[in-house]
Design an enzyme around this catalytic site. Structure first.
Site, PDB file in Angstrom:
ATOM      1  N   CYS A 146       0.835  -1.202   0.000  1.00 52.40           N
ATOM      2  CA  CYS A 146       0.000   0.000   0.000  1.00 52.40           C
ATOM      3  C   CYS A 146       0.875   1.261   0.000  1.00 52.40           C
ATOM      4  O   CYS A 146       1.561   1.524  -0.970  1.00 52.40           O
ATOM      5  CB  CYS A 146      -0.987  -0.023   1.158  1.00 52.40           C
ATOM      6  SG  CYS A 146      -2.358   1.145   0.939  1.00 52.40           S
TER       7      CYS A 146
ATOM      8  N   HIS B 188      -3.826  -4.714  -0.136  1.00 53.41           N
ATOM      9  CA  HIS B 188      -3.379  -5.349   1.104  1.00 53.41           C
ATOM     10  C   HIS B 188      -3.515  -6.868   0.965  1.00 53.41           C
ATOM     11  O   HIS B 188      -4.616  -7.403   1.124  1.00 53.41           O
ATOM     12  CB  HIS B 188      -4.218  -4.873   2.286  1.00 53.41           C
ATOM     13  CG  HIS B 188      -3.977  -3.453   2.673  1.00 53.41           C
ATOM     14  ND1 HIS B 188      -3.027  -3.088   3.602  1.00 53.41           N
ATOM     15  CD2 HIS B 188      -4.542  -2.308   2.253  1.00 53.41           C
ATOM     16  CE1 HIS B 188      -3.034  -1.769   3.745  1.00 53.41           C
ATOM     17  NE2 HIS B 188      -3.938  -1.275   2.928  1.00 53.41           N
TER      18      HIS B 188
ATOM     19  N   GLU C  86      -2.641  -9.150   2.973  1.00 54.29           N
ATOM     20  CA  GLU C  86      -3.005  -9.755   4.261  1.00 54.29           C
ATOM     21  C   GLU C  86      -4.486  -9.605   4.584  1.00 54.29           C
ATOM     22  O   GLU C  86      -4.994 -10.267   5.489  1.00 54.29           O
ATOM     23  CB  GLU C  86      -2.151  -9.148   5.384  1.00 54.29           C
ATOM     24  CG  GLU C  86      -2.548  -7.743   5.830  1.00 54.29           C
ATOM     25  CD  GLU C  86      -2.087  -6.623   4.924  1.00 54.29           C
ATOM     26  OE1 GLU C  86      -2.294  -5.457   5.305  1.00 54.29           O
ATOM     27  OE2 GLU C  86      -1.535  -6.910   3.845  1.00 54.29           O
TER      28      GLU C  86
END
Length: 202
Positions: free
Chosen positions: A77, A179, A181
């Site tokens: 990001c 992102h 994750e």
């Protein structure tokens, strides 16, 4: 060891949870010696470009040396955006300049920030961290996008009024606008691909 840099501008718990889910040992640290000795370096990021660059300053040379040593690096990001030369968000702040180019505000016509799930379109299938992720959906939260001078560094895009750069890649440097994750199974697959680079780069 996977080292996540704690520089005061990252969503550390989120990315830590991601590596925990795939069962890889990692550490969150602001210790320069540990960062210098890391095999894998991860730079997450949330917030404004200018403040992030102020916070990164003590680690700037360590990041550059890690990259120059050919060891795997992953920016996430804002951790992608700071790899560029400059940003419209903070005109007086200089980026890490790993990729020549700028960070620009998303154009009007779409909701800003770009927040939510969007589909990944791979344009360079040689990028190793993207194996098995084409056309999968990833989670984005951003108001600015990167525009590198060298378009061959763009490995994947996502449509959002324009083709937004979703992944940059050059040798051992990888960076995502989304992102991973927070992107479910596809995101965890990308993280697994990243940590599997050990045989190739270390």
């Amino acid at each position: 060891m996977i080292t996540i840099i704690d520089y005061g501008s990252g969503n550390l718990r989120s990315i830590s949870n991601g590596f925990s889910k795939i069962g890889f040992e990692h550490i969150i640290t602001n210790d320069s010696e540990i960062i210098a000795d890391s095999e894998f370096l991860v730079l997450p990021g949330v917030g404004a470009f200018g403040q992030a660059m102020k916070n990164i300053d003590p680690y700037k040379q360590l990041i550059i040396e890690h990259i120059n040593d050919g060891k795997p690096f992953l920016g996430i990001c804002l951790g992608l955006q700071v790899l560029l030369s400059e940003s419209e968000e903070s005109p007086n702040a200089k980026g890490l300049d790993i990729f020549k180019g700028g960070v620009k505000k998303l154009p009007k016509g779409k909701k800003i920030p770009h927040m939510g799930w969007n589909q990944l379109k791979i344009i360079d299938d040689t990028c190793p961290i993207l194996k098995g992720t084409n056309n999968k959906f990833f989670y984005f939260v951003h108001s600015y996008y990167v525009d590198p001078e060298d378009k061959s560094a763009i490995s994947a895009i996502t449509p959002y009024g324009l083709d937004v750069t979703a992944v940059l890649h050059d040798n051992n440097v990888f960076a995502t606008q989304f992102h991973p994750e927070k992107s479910g199974i596809a995101g965890l697959k990308l993280l697994k691909n990243f940590v599997s680079l050990k045989q190739s780069y270390l």
